[in-house]
Enzyme design. Structure first.
Site, PDB file in Angstrom:
ATOM      1  N   SER A  66      53.132  41.678  48.409  1.00 24.50           N
ATOM      2  CA  SER A  66      53.929  42.443  47.442  1.00 24.50           C
ATOM      3  C   SER A  66      55.128  43.103  48.108  1.00 24.50           C
ATOM      4  O   SER A  66      55.116  43.410  49.302  1.00 24.50           O
ATOM      5  CB  SER A  66      53.080  43.517  46.772  1.00 24.50           C
TER       6      SER A  66
HETATM    7  N1  SAH Z   1      47.858  43.093  47.356  1.00 20.70           N
HETATM    8  C1  SAH Z   1      48.386  41.860  47.867  1.00 20.70           C
HETATM    9  C2  SAH Z   1      49.121  41.094  46.792  1.00 20.70           C
HETATM   10  C3  SAH Z   1      48.782  39.661  46.855  1.00 20.70           C
HETATM   11  S1  SAH Z   1      49.370  38.686  45.496  1.00 20.70           S
HETATM   12  C4  SAH Z   1      49.268  42.093  49.069  1.00 20.70           C
HETATM   13  O1  SAH Z   1      49.670  43.242  49.313  1.00 20.70           O
HETATM   14  O2  SAH Z   1      49.537  41.147  49.799  1.00 20.70           O
HETATM   15  C5  SAH Z   1      48.015  38.772  44.384  1.00 20.70           C
HETATM   16  C6  SAH Z   1      46.683  38.298  44.879  1.00 20.70           C
HETATM   17  O3  SAH Z   1      45.766  38.329  43.772  1.00 20.70           O
HETATM   18  C7  SAH Z   1      46.669  36.860  45.381  1.00 20.70           C
HETATM   19  O4  SAH Z   1      46.160  36.841  46.679  1.00 20.70           O
HETATM   20  C8  SAH Z   1      45.724  36.132  44.406  1.00 20.70           C
HETATM   21  O5  SAH Z   1      44.966  35.105  45.007  1.00 20.70           O
HETATM   22  C9  SAH Z   1      44.852  37.262  43.928  1.00 20.70           C
HETATM   23  N2  SAH Z   1      44.183  37.028  42.635  1.00 20.70           N
HETATM   24  C10 SAH Z   1      44.673  36.385  41.536  1.00 20.70           C
HETATM   25  N3  SAH Z   1      43.754  36.378  40.553  1.00 20.70           N
HETATM   26  C11 SAH Z   1      42.661  37.032  41.031  1.00 20.70           C
HETATM   27  C12 SAH Z   1      41.380  37.349  40.494  1.00 20.70           C
HETATM   28  N4  SAH Z   1      41.033  36.988  39.256  1.00 20.70           N
HETATM   29  N5  SAH Z   1      40.510  38.042  41.279  1.00 20.70           N
HETATM   30  C13 SAH Z   1      40.846  38.415  42.535  1.00 20.70           C
HETATM   31  N6  SAH Z   1      42.038  38.140  43.110  1.00 20.70           N
HETATM   32  C14 SAH Z   1      42.931  37.451  42.367  1.00 20.70           C
END
Ligand code: SAH
Length: 216
Positions: A66
């Site tokens: 993010s």
């Molecule tokens: N907080 C992270 C953001 C990653 S992007 C950071 O700081 O890097 C969002 C993440 O949500 C991705 O890794 C994706 O695989 C995950 N995601 C998407 N749908 C999801 C679900 N239903 N349950 C858990 N994780 C999920």
């Protein structure tokens, strides 16, 4: 793995914190936490040079780390207090998790549904000595019923609808911060005011990778 934090990185991080302040982040603890966490430890190989640019970048499994502003904005909306139990949906790179841990005194649970990312990031936490209460491979759409209720839940992927399970797993007074929408998402915060009542407020547009729903 050699994770260092050079004077150059620290300087770039101070500039980033200044920028976030200019963009309207006011919560001092949140700014300090962003200033503490070496984001370059969570970037993909080859992209480290961009660690302190206020943008999202690609990580494994077609996901993103993010944007720092978004991390700070969502964290601020959580209105965290020492001792709070916090659930993060979407561990991804682990950067947001690390910012939550830097706030100190929180019990942090984090869920990731991409196995490749889950494994990579769980290992990174170990190497860095970061200790969320639990790092879970699973579907965040269901929340984490066996650990509920939570004082705060943060969803770091875009949801087309608000998963009911997440609202149900809030304490009274608990906050859910979730970006809601298809192409763009509106940052939305729910505060549970009673057994069946919630306050809902919106906070402008953002863009996230989608929150995926498990297909049965
Ligand atoms: N907080 C992270 C953001 C990653 S992007 C950071 O700081 O890097 C969002 C993440 O949500 C991705 O890794 C994706 O695989 C995950 N995601 C998407 N749908 C999801 C679900 N239903 N349950 C858990 N994780 C999920």
């Amino acid at each position: 793995m050699n994770k260092t934090d050079s004077a150059k990185h620290q300087g770039q991080r101070r500039q980033l914190v200044k920028l976030l302040e200019e963009k309207g982040i006011q919560n001092k603890e949140v700014l300090t936490a962003v200033g503490t966490v070496p984001r370059h430890w969570f970037m993909d190989t080859g992209l480290e040079a961009y660690s302190y640019v206020d943008k999202a970048y690609p990580i494994a499994a077609d996901q993103t780390i993010s944007q720092p502003y978004t991390v700070a904005f969502q964290t601020q909306l959580l209105e965290l207090q020492k001792g709070d139990k916090v659930l993060e949906i979407g561990t991804g790179s682990g950067y947001q998790t690390a910012v939550l841990l830097a706030l100190e005194g929180l019990k942090v649970y984090t869920v990731e549904r991409q196995q490749q990312l889950f494994k990579k990031t769980a290992l990174l936490f170990k190497k860095l000595g970061l200790q969320p209460k639990k790092v879970i491979f699973g579907d965040g759409y269901q929340g984490l019923p066996d650990q509920a209720p939570f004082d705060a839940i943060i969803v770091t992927a875009g949801a087309t609808e608000v998963p009911k399970a997440l609202l149900e797993q809030l304490t009274i007074g608990g906050r859910l911060v979730i970006p809601v929408g298809e192409k763009d998402q509106i940052m939305t915060r729910y505060i549970r005011t009673g057994e069946k009542s919630f306050d809902r407020k919106t906070f402008g547009n953002f863009r996230f990778v989608p929150l995926l729903k498990y297909k049965n």
